[in-house]
Design an enzyme around this catalytic site. Sequence first.
Site, PDB file in Angstrom:
ATOM      1  CE  LYS A 165       9.751  54.774 -53.529  1.00  0.00           C
ATOM      2  NZ  LYS A 165       9.195  53.634 -54.145  1.00  0.00           N
ATOM      3  CG  ASN A 213      11.447  53.660 -57.538  1.00  0.00           C
ATOM      4  OD1 ASN A 213      11.599  53.037 -56.493  1.00  0.00           O
ATOM      5  ND2 ASN A 213      10.613  54.584 -56.880  1.00  0.00           N
ATOM      6  CG  ASN A 253      12.914  46.574 -72.615  1.00  0.00           C
ATOM      7  OD1 ASN A 253      12.577  46.037 -72.098  1.00  0.00           O
ATOM      8  ND2 ASN A 253      12.435  48.476 -72.081  1.00  0.00           N
ATOM      9  CB  CYS A 271      36.289  38.072 -69.800  1.00  0.00           C
ATOM     10  SG  CYS A 271      37.689  36.743 -70.105  1.00  0.00           S
TER      11      CYS A 271
HETATM   12  N1  LIG Z   1       1.918  56.169 -56.503  1.00  0.00           N
HETATM   13  C1  LIG Z   1       2.876  55.308 -56.201  1.00  0.00           C
HETATM   14  O1  LIG Z   1       3.373  53.706 -56.708  1.00  0.00           O
HETATM   15  C2  LIG Z   1       4.171  54.965 -55.199  1.00  0.00           C
HETATM   16  C3  LIG Z   1       5.114  54.273 -54.281  1.00  0.00           C
HETATM   17  C4  LIG Z   1       6.127  54.825 -54.062  1.00  0.00           C
HETATM   18  C5  LIG Z   1       6.001  56.023 -53.172  1.00  0.00           C
HETATM   19  N2  LIG Z   1       5.320  56.738 -53.959  1.00  0.00           N
HETATM   20  C6  LIG Z   1       5.539  58.477 -53.300  1.00  0.00           C
HETATM   21  O2  LIG Z   1       4.436  58.686 -53.170  1.00  0.00           O
HETATM   22  C7  LIG Z   1       4.079  60.008 -52.517  1.00  0.00           C
HETATM   23  C8  LIG Z   1       2.674  60.143 -53.050  1.00  0.00           C
HETATM   24  O3  LIG Z   1       2.865  59.444 -54.431  1.00  0.00           O
HETATM   25  P1  LIG Z   1       0.981  59.388 -54.948  1.00  0.00           P
HETATM   26  O4  LIG Z   1       1.670  58.737 -56.004  1.00  0.00           O
HETATM   27  O5  LIG Z   1       0.397  58.895 -53.652  1.00  0.00           O
HETATM   28  O6  LIG Z   1       0.479  60.784 -55.195  1.00  0.00           O
HETATM   29  P2  LIG Z   1      -0.655  61.259 -55.407  1.00  0.00           P
HETATM   30  O7  LIG Z   1      -0.886  62.974 -56.217  1.00  0.00           O
HETATM   31  O8  LIG Z   1      -1.889  60.054 -56.004  1.00  0.00           O
HETATM   32  O9  LIG Z   1      -2.107  61.389 -54.108  1.00  0.00           O
HETATM   33  C9  LIG Z   1      -1.179  63.063 -53.532  1.00  0.00           C
HETATM   34  C10 LIG Z   1      -2.748  63.323 -52.509  1.00  0.00           C
HETATM   35  O10 LIG Z   1      -1.767  63.891 -51.671  1.00  0.00           O
HETATM   36  C11 LIG Z   1      -2.821  64.906 -51.712  1.00  0.00           C
HETATM   37  N3  LIG Z   1      -2.415  66.789 -50.911  1.00  0.00           N
HETATM   38  C12 LIG Z   1      -1.548  67.575 -51.714  1.00  0.00           C
HETATM   39  N4  LIG Z   1      -1.041  68.508 -50.934  1.00  0.00           N
HETATM   40  C13 LIG Z   1      -2.084  68.162 -49.721  1.00  0.00           C
HETATM   41  C14 LIG Z   1      -1.757  69.240 -47.969  1.00  0.00           C
HETATM   42  N5  LIG Z   1      -1.681  70.133 -48.331  1.00  0.00           N
HETATM   43  N6  LIG Z   1      -3.074  68.279 -47.441  1.00  0.00           N
HETATM   44  C15 LIG Z   1      -3.270  66.918 -47.236  1.00  0.00           C
HETATM   45  N7  LIG Z   1      -3.390  66.140 -48.916  1.00  0.00           N
HETATM   46  C16 LIG Z   1      -2.953  67.549 -49.294  1.00  0.00           C
HETATM   47  C17 LIG Z   1      -3.145  65.876 -53.409  1.00  0.00           C
HETATM   48  O11 LIG Z   1      -4.522  66.522 -53.189  1.00  0.00           O
HETATM   49  C18 LIG Z   1      -3.527  64.461 -53.997  1.00  0.00           C
HETATM   50  O12 LIG Z   1      -4.649  63.579 -53.828  1.00  0.00           O
HETATM   51  C19 LIG Z   1       5.297  60.324 -53.535  1.00  0.00           C
HETATM   52  O13 LIG Z   1       6.170  61.134 -53.194  1.00  0.00           O
HETATM   53  C20 LIG Z   1       5.857  59.511 -54.704  1.00  0.00           C
HETATM   54  O14 LIG Z   1       6.238  59.482 -55.213  1.00  0.00           O
HETATM   55  C21 LIG Z   1       4.269  56.797 -54.391  1.00  0.00           C
END
Ligand SMILES: NC(=O)c1ccc[n+]([C@@H]2O[C@H](COP(=O)([O-])OP(=O)(O)OC[C@H]3O[C@@H](n4cnc5c(N)ncnc54)[C@H](O)[C@@H]3O)[C@@H](O)[C@H]2O)c1
Length: 347
Positions: free
Chosen positions: A211, A215, A226, A269
């Site tokens: 993962k 990224n 860029n 090169c």
């Molecule tokens: N956003 C993306 O495009 C993306 C893509 C791949 C991976 N990720 C990874 O996925 C994970 C989540 O990212 P996201 O952007 O969805 O986060 P986010 O902040 O949008 O959502 C997280 C949610 O978790 C909830 N939460 C926190 N503690 C909790 C608990 N104890 N019980 C239940 N819910 C709880 C929060 O209230 C929030 O709604 C991260 O590790 C991120 O790095 C994100």
Amino acid sequence: MVRVSVFGIGYTGTVSAACLAEQGHQVVAVDIDPAKVASINTGRTPIVEERLDELVSTNHAAGRLSATTDIAEAILNTDVSIVCVGTPGEDTGAIGLSYVTALCRSIGAALAERKGHHSVIMRSTLVPGTMESVCVPELERASGLKAGANFGVGYFPEFLREGTAVADYFEPCLIVYGAMDDPTMTMLRDLNAALPGEHHAVDMKTAEMIKYTSNSWRATKITFANEIGNIAKSVGVDGQAVMKILCSDHEVAMSPYFLRPGFSFGGSCLPKDLRALRFLANSNDVAAPLLQGVLEANENQIVRAEALVKRFEGRTVGMVGISFKPGTDDLRESPLAALASRLLDGG
Ligand SMILES: NC(=O)c1ccc[n+]([C@@H]2O[C@H](COP(=O)([O-])OP(=O)(O)OC[C@H]3O[C@@H](n4cnc5c(N)ncnc54)[C@H](O)[C@@H]3O)[C@@H](O)[C@H]2O)c1
């Protein structure tokens, strides 16, 4: 049909919950934020994402998608938990695990009360080793149970991109997962069975590393393009055209051949031309920190090899090949010759 709890009604959790429901699973989404729970329970998505409105509303109406703030109730009534809570960066740059650890403690406590098998699958982005050194111990401490035996544990990184997240869910660029136990591995296989593409079943630490590699690779490519764009502009060349034509070369430029961890590059090169492009950028007042860092990183790889050899102090060193790559006798800027020279200098 699998009964699934999805923890975290955020960008990834809402997409996972809605898409799993769309695939016919019975999904309960769990969040500590009552507003997000209320949103799902009225058939509305709490986040903006193409097609998500429709998926949340139809699957809620069909009774396959609901939400709750009650973690224990969700665990008791489902077979698998999929965890999508945030892992925001700390000021130091380190991964922030407070949401993950707090949730592992709550899930662990609920597992202690649950009869029958349940698997906990983390989808949050976690630095390599976190499953092993943080999540599993927290779950075991809170539950008093043994991970991999009394309950299942898996890691299943998420690769979706915001803006195309639903499309990415059904046409994933990568499917990678790992598990501590067979029932969880089977669960991961079953949940992904209908999705196209190769499935990579690996150990959890490798999945965590993939993962971050994905990224970092994407970020590096953007920055490289860029920098090239900036240098090209400084000499009146269209950087978009340059990169487009470069990307059409799948034999060399886009080949996986140059993406295998190993030893430094060298030869007559690459180092010379990189230095010249860097010089051109400097002369035109164009910052090129990535290109600047490449030669430094390449030199570091030689220093690293020297340190590895020096661990065996007092031994005779044999080198198999000394030219910059196999099939040539060209010694110009050969990193192996540089290594030999450093070893000789070091006695
Ligand atoms: N956003 C993306 O495009 C993306 C893509 C791949 C991976 N990720 C990874 O996925 C994970 C989540 O990212 P996201 O952007 O969805 O986060 P986010 O902040 O949008 O959502 C997280 C949610 O978790 C909830 N939460 C926190 N503690 C909790 C608990 N104890 N019980 C239940 N819910 C709880 C929060 O209230 C929030 O709604 C991260 O590790 C991120 O790095 C994100």
